[in-house]
Design a protein around this motif. Structure first.
Motif, mmCIF file in Angstrom:
data_model
loop_
_atom_site.group_PDB
_atom_site.id
_atom_site.type_symbol
_atom_site.label_atom_id
_atom_site.label_comp_id
_atom_site.label_asym_id
_atom_site.label_seq_id
_atom_site.Cartn_x
_atom_site.Cartn_y
_atom_site.Cartn_z
ATOM 1 N N HIS A 110 0.829 -1.214 0.000
ATOM 2 C CA HIS A 110 0.000 0.000 0.000
ATOM 3 C C HIS A 110 0.858 1.256 0.000
ATOM 4 O O HIS A 110 0.634 2.175 -0.778
ATOM 5 C CB HIS A 110 -0.915 -0.012 1.227
ATOM 6 N N LYS A 111 1.845 1.304 0.863
ATOM 7 C CA LYS A 111 2.717 2.477 0.959
ATOM 8 C C LYS A 111 4.158 2.012 0.913
ATOM 9 O O LYS A 111 4.645 1.333 1.808
ATOM 10 C CB LYS A 111 2.439 3.253 2.257
ATOM 11 N N LYS A 114 8.228 2.453 0.887
ATOM 12 C CA LYS A 114 9.261 3.289 1.486
ATOM 13 C C LYS A 114 10.597 3.021 0.792
ATOM 14 O O LYS A 114 10.828 1.932 0.274
ATOM 15 C CB LYS A 114 9.397 2.995 2.985
ATOM 16 N N SER A 133 0.877 2.760 -7.823
ATOM 17 C CA SER A 133 0.587 3.860 -6.910
ATOM 18 C C SER A 133 1.577 4.992 -7.155
ATOM 19 O O SER A 133 2.576 4.835 -7.858
ATOM 20 C CB SER A 133 0.685 3.374 -5.459
ATOM 21 N N SER A 154 3.621 6.220 -5.018
ATOM 22 C CA SER A 154 4.903 5.859 -4.423
ATOM 23 C C SER A 154 5.628 4.819 -5.279
ATOM 24 O O SER A 154 6.862 4.845 -5.382
ATOM 25 C CB SER A 154 4.704 5.331 -2.996
ATOM 26 N N TYR A 160 -5.801 8.937 2.560
ATOM 27 C CA TYR A 160 -4.550 8.804 3.299
ATOM 28 C C TYR A 160 -3.528 9.777 2.730
ATOM 29 O O TYR A 160 -3.639 10.219 1.585
ATOM 30 C CB TYR A 160 -4.043 7.363 3.317
ATOM 31 N N VAL A 182 -0.647 10.750 0.950
ATOM 32 C CA VAL A 182 0.079 10.026 -0.089
ATOM 33 C C VAL A 182 1.496 10.545 -0.280
ATOM 34 O O VAL A 182 2.380 9.819 -0.720
ATOM 35 C CB VAL A 182 -0.707 10.083 -1.423
ATOM 36 N N PHE A 222 6.793 11.005 -2.547
ATOM 37 C CA PHE A 222 5.779 10.009 -2.226
ATOM 38 C C PHE A 222 6.365 8.842 -1.441
ATOM 39 O O PHE A 222 5.657 7.900 -1.122
ATOM 40 C CB PHE A 222 5.140 9.479 -3.511
#
Length: 667
Positions: free
Chosen positions: A195-196, A198, A255, A257, A616, A618, A666
């Motif tokens: 989802h996110k 890093k 996404s 990111s 959220y 982003v 992002f």
């Protein structure tokens, strides 16, 4: 601690100069009226962004900031008349187009890398011979035009091999050595399933050893880049790195990111930022496909569904041809992790059910070379299956038969007869062939085929009354005859087209896009984007847990101030502006970086930046202070600019007209 930001007006999409940007009247400010009322902004007064505020925020009065305080009115300044002219979006876009046309003319070679879930490859063409696209197989750089996306690294984490060679070498290693090497396969989906993402995120290799994800991608891209450069430099004398435009393909479902992740991995792989473009896979496929499905020039307004059905992902979009060879997305693209690899997974599960997971694991571990050969055999044969096929025969590996004899004291033929697969599978020991009958083959294909058909039905329903008569199939999985027949049977009222070399449509299309301007395709936003602001609290309207009191005034925090709506048509270079006012009273705040949070939502019209409304945080826009530091008070205008696949930003001080360094992050 960063300087606080306070918006004074809502977003406006602009095409003219921002020097006299109209603003909504706010108590205590100069009365610069907007040209027209903008829906949803009637409550706009002084607002302050506070990302990540807890829902249990107390409703007692909060003292105002003592060090940094956003102000609405700045004494002695005019909000509408900056001292130095600020370039408007139209001027900025014109300057950008001049620069990009120069870069386009400078390109002598366009090279594309299609980094796929299951297979990857590269292709290229030279100026003057743009349509003469060469694949990775040209010159023997890769064994085929695309090879498995498999990476093998030495124990010291340096590059060993990629593709078929990596598969072979890894499975030839002894068990102790194998545990020391790093082996990655199907690793692309690991970032698209997150989802996110890093920068420092890790993925695990086949043995469970962690490794920095961006480093894995960078090493793989660097290898493909170096292989491409070898044949490019051999083909034309005197080329330099700056003569090459690089294109990297990404799925439509990426996404924000994930897109930045691929960009940074590509630059870490040695591709210069200014010579790098990311392109969406279905858009690249469309550029390649549309000229090839019509005997003559494609008519203006031709509408079609393009289904890019790959090994690990399926991207489906509805597009329309426009004037000047441009393409416009009619309905928002959709994507999902469905592809040919799902059929492979069903085959593996079938074999586990047949002989037991323990025996299959022993076979794949102790006789890994034979295991890879069996899977590659199935992947090749499955393309031959079609509706009138009675069965397919696979060459069975002797190693598997040997394991079965040793563990169960039975032959494969006897095991099948005693299982629930009687009538679906047969083993012919003399030929050493496993026969998979039609019913079993349909069971292997059905889960992925049905999900793809459902996606096609959904996107047609979403398009409503738009008349669409053609479905174009591209991607590796589209070469499955059974898949194509099932799609044709469900959509019998439409024309279903499979291109020659459908698996190369994305790769070749990416090369073709490299010779075109960046504004050749218009697409629709997959999400709603905006910023969190404060607005005067409405009793019996706004949620109580979002109520805050600042300097005696009651506000509702985390109000979603929309700039881009889900499904909205976006054009490359399109610019949205956002005006903010700030203050940095204390000396220690003069050199703080400003952070402005960007939010997104799955809803078309979210009201608050909360999880219940699909929102959220982003990304963040970081603004670097000027060399002399921030003034006590200032106002600025933020430009949010639409790129090919990503946003870029510009930040201008209203009083001076100076542009400050700003970066969208992002990750």
């Amino acid at each position: 601690m960063g300087a606080n930001i306070q918006p004074t007006v809502n977003f406006e999409q602009t095409t003219g100069n921002t020097n006299s940007q109209p603003q909504k009247e706010i108590p205590g400010t100069s009365k610069c009226q907007p040209k027209k009322e903008i829906p949803g902004t009637s409550k706009i007064q002084a607002k302050k962004e506070i990302p990540g505020t807890s829902k249990s925020q107390p409703q007692t009065e909060i003292p105002g900031p003592s060090k940094i305080q956003a102000k609405n009115e700045i004494p002695g300044t005019s909000k509408c008349q900056p001292q130095t002219e600020i370039p408007g979006p139209s001027k900025i876009q014109a300057e950008r187009e001049i620069q990009e046309n120069h870069e386009l003319q400078k390109s002598l070679v366009v090279a594309a890398i299609d980094f796929g879930t299951v297979h990857s490859g590269f292709a290229y063409s030279f100026r003057g011979y743009e349509e003469n696209i060469k694949s990775a197989q040209h010159g023997g750089m890769l064994q085929q035009d695309r090879v498995p996306t498999v990476l093998l690294l030495y124990p010291d984490k340096s590059f060993h091999s990629f593709g078929y060679e990596a598969q072979t070498k890894f499975y030839e290693l002894s068990e102790p050595d194998r545990s020391q090497f790093y082996y990655f396969e199907n690793f692309k989906m690991k970032i698209y399933e997150t989802h996110k993402i890093k920068r420092k995120m890790e993925i695990k290799d086949i043995c469970g050893k962690p490794f920095k994800a961006m480093k894995v991608f960078a090493i793989a891209i660097a290898h493909l880049k170096e292989e491409a450069l070898k044949i490019i430099y051999e083909s034309k004398f005197g080329l330099q790195d700056t003569d090459i435009q690089w294109m990297i393909t990404i799925p439509a479902l990426s996404s924000d990111s994930a897109r930045q992740f691929m960009r940074e991995a590509s630059t870490e792989a040695g591709i210069v930022e200014s010579r790098l473009r990311l392109v969406l896979e279905p858009e690249a496929a469309a550029v390649y496909s549309t000229p090839r499905i019509m005997p003559e020039e494609i008519p203006y307004g031709f509408k079609y569904i393009l289904a890019d059905l790959g090994g690990g992902t399926s991207d489906i979009c509805v597009q329309e041809t426009r004037a000047g060879g441009k393409i416009q997305e009619i309905c928002r693209a959709t994507g999902e992790g469905i592809g040919g690899i799902d059929v492979d997974k069903c085959f593996i599960n079938m074999m586990k059910d047949l002989m037991g997971e323990e025996i299959w694991t022993e076979f794949s571990s102790d006789y890994s070379s034979a295991y890879v050969s069996l899977l590659n055999e199935f992947r090749t044969k499955k393309k031959e299956f079609k509706s009138d096929t009675d069965s397919l025969k696979l060459k069975m590996e002797n190693a598997l038969v040997h394991v079965l004899r040793g563990k169960m004291n039975k032959g494969l033929e006897d095991i099948i007869k005693e299982s629930t697969f009687t009538g679906k599978l047969e083993y012919h020991s003399i030929e050493a062939r496993l026969k998979i009958n039609k019913q079993m083959l349909e069971e292997l294909f059905t889960p992925s085929v049905e999900r793809i058909i459902v996606k096609l039905i959904e996107i047609l329903e979403h398009c409503g009354d738009i008349e669409i008569e053609t479905i174009i199939l591209v991607g590796g999985y589209s070469e499955s005859q059974y898949l194509r027949e099932r799609i044709q049977s469900v959509f019998s009222h439409m024309r279903v087209i499979l291109l020659d070399d459908a698996r190369l449509a994305v790769l070749n299309g990416a090369v073709m896009m490299g010779w075109k301007p960046k504004n050749s395709i218009q697409h629709r936003s997959r999400f709603t984007y905006g910023f969190a602001t404060k607005e005067p609290f409405i009793e019996n309207g706004d949620p109580e847990y979002l109520k805050v009191i600042i300097d005696g005034d009651i506000f509702c925090e985390m109000v979603f101030n929309k700039v881009i709506q889900k499904g909205e048509m976006l054009t490359y270079g399109q610019t949205f502006t956002y005006t903010v006012s700030c203050a940095a009273w204390e000396q220690e705040m003069k050199y703080d970086v400003i952070y402005i949070g960007l939010w997104r939502s799955t809803l078309e019209d979210p009201q608050y930046c909360i999880e219940e409304e699909g929102c959220y945080l982003v990304g963040e826009i970081a603004v670097i202070p000027p060399p002399e530091g921030w003034p006590d008070y200032w106002e600025a205008v933020l430009h949010l600019i639409i790129g090919e696949t990503e946003f870029t930003v510009k930040y201008f001080e209203l009083d001076t007209g100076n542009e400050l360094e700003a970066k969208m992050d992002f990750l």
